[in-house]
Design an enzyme around this catalytic site. Structure first.
Site, short mmCIF file in Angstrom:
data_model
loop_
_atom_site.label_atom_id
_atom_site.label_comp_id
_atom_site.label_asym_id
_atom_site.label_seq_id
_atom_site.Cartn_x
_atom_site.Cartn_y
_atom_site.Cartn_z
N ALA A 1 0.82 -1.21 0.00
CA ALA A 1 0.00 0.00 0.00
C ALA A 1 0.85 1.26 0.00
O ALA A 1 1.43 1.64 1.02
CB ALA A 1 -0.93 -0.02 1.21
N TRP B 1 -6.89 2.21 -3.88
CA TRP B 1 -6.57 1.33 -5.01
C TRP B 1 -5.66 0.17 -4.59
O TRP B 1 -4.74 -0.18 -5.33
CB TRP B 1 -5.83 2.06 -6.14
CG TRP B 1 -6.39 3.35 -6.60
CD1 TRP B 1 -5.82 4.58 -6.49
CD2 TRP B 1 -7.63 3.55 -7.28
NE1 TRP B 1 -6.61 5.52 -7.04
CE2 TRP B 1 -7.73 4.92 -7.54
CE3 TRP B 1 -8.65 2.70 -7.69
CZ2 TRP B 1 -8.82 5.48 -8.19
CZ3 TRP B 1 -9.73 3.25 -8.34
CH2 TRP B 1 -9.81 4.61 -8.58
N ASP C 1 10.97 -0.81 -9.43
CA ASP C 1 11.78 -1.23 -10.58
C ASP C 1 11.41 -2.67 -10.97
O ASP C 1 11.26 -2.99 -12.14
CB ASP C 1 13.28 -1.21 -10.24
CG ASP C 1 13.89 0.19 -10.36
OD1 ASP C 1 13.22 1.08 -10.91
OD2 ASP C 1 15.04 0.36 -9.91
N ARG D 1 7.65 -2.93 -12.14
CA ARG D 1 7.39 -2.54 -13.54
C ARG D 1 7.68 -3.68 -14.50
O ARG D 1 7.06 -3.76 -15.56
CB ARG D 1 8.21 -1.30 -13.88
CG ARG D 1 7.56 -0.07 -13.27
CD ARG D 1 8.40 1.15 -13.23
NE ARG D 1 7.65 2.17 -12.49
CZ ARG D 1 8.20 3.16 -11.83
NH1 ARG D 1 9.52 3.30 -11.81
NH2 ARG D 1 7.45 4.03 -11.19
N ARG E 1 -12.78 -16.91 -39.91
CA ARG E 1 -13.92 -16.08 -40.29
C ARG E 1 -13.86 -15.74 -41.79
O ARG E 1 -12.84 -15.21 -42.26
CB ARG E 1 -13.91 -14.79 -39.47
CG ARG E 1 -14.92 -13.75 -39.88
CD ARG E 1 -16.31 -14.14 -39.46
NE ARG E 1 -17.27 -13.06 -39.71
CZ ARG E 1 -18.57 -13.23 -39.56
NH1 ARG E 1 -19.07 -14.40 -39.20
NH2 ARG E 1 -19.39 -12.21 -39.79
N GLY F 1 -14.79 -8.01 -35.18
CA GLY F 1 -16.00 -7.30 -35.64
C GLY F 1 -17.04 -7.23 -34.53
O GLY F 1 -16.69 -7.07 -33.36
N GLU G 1 1.12 1.00 -11.05
CA GLU G 1 2.57 1.04 -10.76
C GLU G 1 3.30 2.10 -11.58
O GLU G 1 4.40 1.88 -12.08
CB GLU G 1 3.21 -0.34 -10.94
CG GLU G 1 2.63 -1.32 -9.93
CD GLU G 1 3.42 -2.59 -9.78
OE1 GLU G 1 4.65 -2.52 -9.86
OE2 GLU G 1 2.79 -3.62 -9.56
N THR H 1 1.95 5.51 -14.18
CA THR H 1 1.29 5.65 -15.48
C THR H 1 2.34 5.72 -16.60
O THR H 1 3.54 5.89 -16.33
CB THR H 1 0.46 6.95 -15.51
OG1 THR H 1 1.39 8.05 -15.32
CG2 THR H 1 -0.59 6.98 -14.42
#
Ligand SMILES: Cc1cc2nc3c(=O)[nH]c(=O)nc-3n(C[C@H](O)[C@H](O)[C@H](O)COP(=O)(O)OP(=O)(O)OC[C@H]3O[C@@H](n4cnc5c(N)ncnc54)[C@H](O)[C@@H]3O)c2cc1C
Length: 379
Positions: A124, A156, A240, A243, A268, A339, A363, A365
């Site tokens: 946290a 979060w 580190d 990520r 398809r 589709g 972690e 943006t």
């Protein structure tokens, strides 16, 4: 340089695929629809070593390497991103923080339970008003004899309600002082620790995300990870590695979306031939495959550096940034290739599309990754 999977990585990938087919795929749409966090699944994953991948065997873990961790996490995420996100938060944030900065007593006390998957971990850092700018966090710990009293809210938090063990970063010094933050271990059952609102999310719906509230939460000196004031620097090091996890998560989602779209494009038919024969679709598949190869190379490069104990701040940010954005692009293209069917829950594309977006946010943006990369280049 060796670009091939080792024998061990091949075995791990196959094991995770078989596990996912049996224990995840039959239930994942129900978990997604109803936001069910399948806590029992993680104990089963623990039996395979997936909940303590990087933990040495002496503490009950699998004792595997970072590249092997990437392989396992990518495979799980190619099936279900939610399970990948939870596995990532447990392994590389909570467990890895205790493994990297805990003392011998803390490692012996907490790692075996976490590695078994019988205990779930959380980490946290983020608060309602401090996400990217974590240094301005408001949650505090005040010293009282041999104890500390924690007060404040975290936001979060993956496994904020169900975690048995939570590593929490709180302010013990002045605002904006990089030595003013400390990491504590808080155990579930502490009367001052409560879960707040569970988030109703766009994607990653089987991964529990909640607010966490600390109200006069008393923890002892023994629960400090490392030294008082080291928390922020520890958190940056943990991120580190984190990520690399999110890069693997994005890579897995991208691979899952691509493989589903490739199969569908060959099957398809429109205008009397498979849609893969149209250049407009074939070019999309070519772009998807190329981005996956590039993301894979960046992610394994960062993992290799991390495994060797070398600085990987730039490389892990590059891997996270590239694969996250690629996961969003690839899963968007996958919906397009399917589709109208891609817009429904009867086909897998829409879930990859929803799940992928978290990778560009969690972690750090994409914008924050670019700040990290630029800082590393320009320093
Ligand atoms: C599903 C989920 C799970 C999560 N799990 C955890 C967890 O387990 N533990 C934990 O601690 N956190 C967790 N997080 C929090 C996550 O790490 C944060 O959401 C993230 O760091 C972004 O913070 P924020 O949401 O406050 O956005 P903000 O920081 O408010 O950012 C909003 C926007 O502004 C941009 N921005 C901010 N600063 C700059 C800047 N300097 N330059 C350019 N652009 C900027 C951002 O890129 C973004 O686009 C989780 C989030 C989600 C959605």
């Amino acid at each position: 340089m060796n670009f091939a999977y080792s024998e061990n990585q091949q075995m791990i990938a196959q094991m995770v695929k078989d596990f996912g087919r049996k224990h995840i795929q039959p239930h994942m749409m129900e978990w997604d629809e109803n936001q069910i966090f399948p806590i029992g699944l993680f104990e089963k994953m623990g039996e395979l070593g997936l909940m303590g991948i990087l933990v040495p065997q002496e503490y009950g873990g699998a004792g595997l390497s970072y590249p092997e961790y990437v392989t396992a996490l990518t495979e799980i995420s190619s099936i279900d991103g939610s399970i990948g996100l939870s596995m990532a938060a447990h392994n590389s944030l909570c467990t890895n923080h205790i493994l990297t900065f805990g003392n011998e007593h803390q490692k012996q006390k907490y790692l075996p339970g976490l590695a078994s998957g019988k205990q779930i971990g959380a980490w946290a850092l983020t608060e309602p008003n401090t996400g990217s700018d974590a240094m301005r966090m408001k949650t505090t710990a005040i010293k009282e004899g041999n104890n500390w009293i924690l007060n404040g809210n975290k936001q979060w938090i993956t496994h904020g309600k169900s975690a048995n063990i939570m590593v929490v970063l709180v302010r013990t010094g002045d605002l904006l002082d990089s030595k003013g933050i400390t990491a504590f271990i808080v155990e579930r059952g502490n009367p001052g620790l409560k879960a707040g609102k569970k988030e109703n999310k766009l994607g990653m719906r089987a991964s529990e995300t909640t607010e966490v509230i600390f109200e006069d939460c008393k923890v002892s000196d023994e629960n400090i990870l490392g030294e008082v004031g080291e928390g922020f620097i520890q958190a940056m090091k943990i991120l580190d590695g984190g990520r690399i996890s999110i890069a693997s998560l994005g890579l897995g989602i991208a691979k899952g979306a691509y493989q589903a779209a490739l199969k569908y494009a060959k099957e398809r038919e429109q205008f009397g031939k498979p849609i893969s024969k149209f250049q407009g679709i074939a070019f999309k598949l070519a772009d998807m495959a190329t981005k996956i190869q590039a993301g894979e190379l960046l992610t394994y490069l960062a993992a290799d550096l991390k495994q060797k104990g070398l600085n990987c701040t730039r490389q892990s940010a590059e891997a996270k940034y590239f694969t996250s954005e690629a996961a969003v692009e690839i899963s968007t293209d996958a919906v397009q290739i399917f589709g109208g069917y891609g817009y429904t829950k009867d086909y897998p594309a829409e879930k990859y599309y929803r799940d992928s977006k978290l990778c560009t946010i969690g972690e750090g943006t994409s914008e924050i990754q670019k700040i990290v990369i630029a800082r590393e280049i320009l320093q």
